[in-house]
Design an enzyme around this catalytic site. Structure first.
Site, mmCIF file in Angstrom:
data_model
loop_
_atom_site.group_PDB
_atom_site.id
_atom_site.type_symbol
_atom_site.label_atom_id
_atom_site.label_comp_id
_atom_site.label_asym_id
_atom_site.label_seq_id
_atom_site.Cartn_x
_atom_site.Cartn_y
_atom_site.Cartn_z
ATOM 1 N N GLU A 71 -116.718 -12.799 0.007
ATOM 2 C CA GLU A 71 -116.258 -12.402 1.347
ATOM 3 C C GLU A 71 -117.379 -12.638 2.363
ATOM 4 O OE1 GLU A 71 -116.326 -8.120 1.864
ATOM 5 O OE2 GLU A 71 -114.690 -8.173 3.327
ATOM 6 N N ASN B 111 -110.975 -11.187 9.146
ATOM 7 C CA ASN B 111 -111.809 -11.373 7.965
ATOM 8 C C ASN B 111 -110.992 -12.285 7.046
ATOM 9 O OD1 ASN B 111 -113.310 -11.122 5.620
ATOM 10 N ND2 ASN B 111 -113.686 -8.935 5.884
ATOM 11 N N LYS C 175 -107.620 -10.732 5.699
ATOM 12 C CA LYS C 175 -107.711 -9.425 5.033
ATOM 13 C C LYS C 175 -106.796 -8.388 5.669
ATOM 14 C CE LYS C 175 -111.416 -6.210 3.587
ATOM 15 N NZ LYS C 175 -112.904 -6.064 3.567
ATOM 16 N N GLU D 264 -115.651 -2.447 9.885
ATOM 17 C CA GLU D 264 -114.624 -3.502 9.806
ATOM 18 C C GLU D 264 -113.432 -3.194 10.716
ATOM 19 O OE1 GLU D 264 -113.678 -5.665 6.221
ATOM 20 O OE2 GLU D 264 -115.099 -4.408 5.143
ATOM 21 N N CYS E 169 -111.959 -8.251 -0.841
ATOM 22 C CA CYS E 169 -112.718 -7.025 -1.044
ATOM 23 C C CYS E 169 -111.863 -5.776 -1.172
ATOM 24 C CB CYS E 169 -113.784 -6.860 0.033
ATOM 25 S SG CYS E 169 -114.995 -5.607 -0.473
ATOM 26 N N ASN F 242 -117.993 -7.551 -0.558
ATOM 27 C CA ASN F 242 -119.302 -6.989 -0.170
ATOM 28 C C ASN F 242 -119.134 -5.493 -0.339
ATOM 29 O OD1 ASN F 242 -121.297 -8.903 1.709
ATOM 30 N ND2 ASN F 242 -119.160 -9.558 1.761
HETATM 31 N N1 CDT Z 1 -116.076 -5.186 2.370
HETATM 32 C C1 CDT Z 1 -115.338 -4.188 1.866
HETATM 33 O O1 CDT Z 1 -114.121 -4.168 2.012
HETATM 34 N N2 CDT Z 1 -115.999 -3.203 1.253
HETATM 35 C C2 CDT Z 1 -115.352 -2.010 0.778
HETATM 36 C C3 CDT Z 1 -116.288 -0.868 0.858
HETATM 37 C C4 CDT Z 1 -115.563 0.407 0.753
HETATM 38 S S1 CDT Z 1 -116.609 1.739 0.710
HETATM 39 C C5 CDT Z 1 -116.908 1.876 -0.969
HETATM 40 C C6 CDT Z 1 -114.847 -2.112 -0.649
HETATM 41 O O2 CDT Z 1 -113.727 -1.664 -0.896
HETATM 42 O O3 CDT Z 1 -115.560 -2.575 -1.528
#
Ligand code: CDT
Length: 311
Positions: free
Chosen positions: A47, A110, A127, A146, A172, A197
């Site tokens: 991502e 995204n 996304k 985000e 993600c 990420n």
């Molecule tokens: N980039 C992304 O979507 N990250 C989210 C972080 C959530 S907080 C744990 C994820 O779901 O991995």
């Protein structure tokens, strides 16, 4: 029968805020060349691959925010990636921040794209499940903005015929939601490509931190098994601008078994020969949706409860 797609999951280590697109693309091309040498048909990147994970910072200056976005794909800076793919005859999946003009206004998503072996973009996904928050939250050691910087994706969860099979994409946080896989599963998806990420520390729920890797594997293995599909999950990993992000990029079979996993938190390629026909015994037996799903019963439950917890 077997339909083999050899997949390279190209985990990317930390990207500093000062790192240029050209520097990142050089790293991606090195991983692409490794993938080609390993016989891959496609290489999957994370991502928001082209920059540091910028939603960790609160920014009010839109020009500064937009410096992390791509206005065209390919651009001068990303063209070498497309050119190398074409030269090598290898496909790729790439996540990036997309700034586009739609309906007479600027829109920011995204986004992930699928590029074929001729270097042509054949699919795009935006996304849907945007985690985090929209306003500055001072209690956090780092932000997850985000919801401030992106709109919810407007393309749904389609699947595409590509690489000899039925391919879908998500990004993600989407991987934590069963609906993501099921909407693609209902369309016969055979391979889901996704980048992530994921900070090790989740400020609103630090009690989950020790389980971050477990939850990562849990959701992707479940999505794979319950829909009879391969899942390829690829991290941007390691300590990036002071924030630890999980690794454990992995390739998961339709059985739910992880068949390859990264063991570092840096740039690392893992490879698996994925037989798309391994999806068949799941899709035609235990998860034969036409035969065994009961959407009419789910409808009754939703009607009775309003899909809310009981009082
Ligand atoms: N980039 C992304 O979507 N990250 C989210 C972080 C959530 S907080 C744990 C994820 O779901 O991995």
């Amino acid at each position: 029968m077997s339909r083999i797609v050899t997949v390279g999951a190209a985990q990317v280590g930390p990207i500093a805020r000062s790192e240029t697109r050209a520097q990142v693309v050089t790293r991606l091309i090195a991983l692409m060349r490794q993938a080609k040498a390993a016989g891959c048909d496609i290489v999957v990147y994370p991502e928001l691959t082209l920059t540091t994970f910028f939603p960790r910072w609160y920014m009010e200056d839109q020009t500064e925010v937009d410096s992390f976005f791509e206005r065209e794909m390919p651009s001068n800076e990303t063209a070498p990636l497309f050119n190398t793919a074409r030269e090598l005859g290898i496909g790729f999946h790439l996540g990036y921040a997309e700034l586009t003009q739609e309906g007479g206004r600027a829109r920011r998503f995204n986004t992930a794209i699928l590029v074929d072996k001729a270097g042509a973009i054949v699919a795009k996904y935006r996304k849907v499940h945007l985690p985090g928050h929209a306003e500055h939250e001072p209690y956090r050691q780092f932000q997850h903005l985000e919801k401030r910087y992106f709109e919810v994706g407007n393309l749904g969860f389609p699947v595409w015929r590509a690489f000899g099979g039925v391919v879908g994409m998500c990004i993600c946080n989407d991987r934590r939601w069963p609906e993501t896989y099921r909407v693609m599963g209902l369309q016969g998806v055979e391979m889901v490509l996704l980048g992530y990420n994921t900070p090790l520390h989740n400020p609103p729920a630090p009690e989950h931190d020790a389980l971050a890797n477990h939850h990562n594997t849990l959701v992707m293995q479940s999505g794979a098994y319950q829909n009879g599909t391969w899942v390829v999950g690829v991290a941007k990993a390691g300590v990036e601008e002071g924030v630890m992000q999980i690794g454990q990029s992995q390739i998961i079979a339709p059985s739910g078994e992880t068949v390859a996993m990264c063991s570092t938190l840096g740039d690392e390629l893992i490879v698996a020969r994925c037989d798309l026909d391994l999806t068949v015994s799941y899709k035609t037996t235990i998860f034969n949706f036409a035969k065994h799903r009961r959407p009419e019963a789910y409808g009754l439950i939703v009607e009775r409860t309003g899909a809310r917890p009981p009082d």
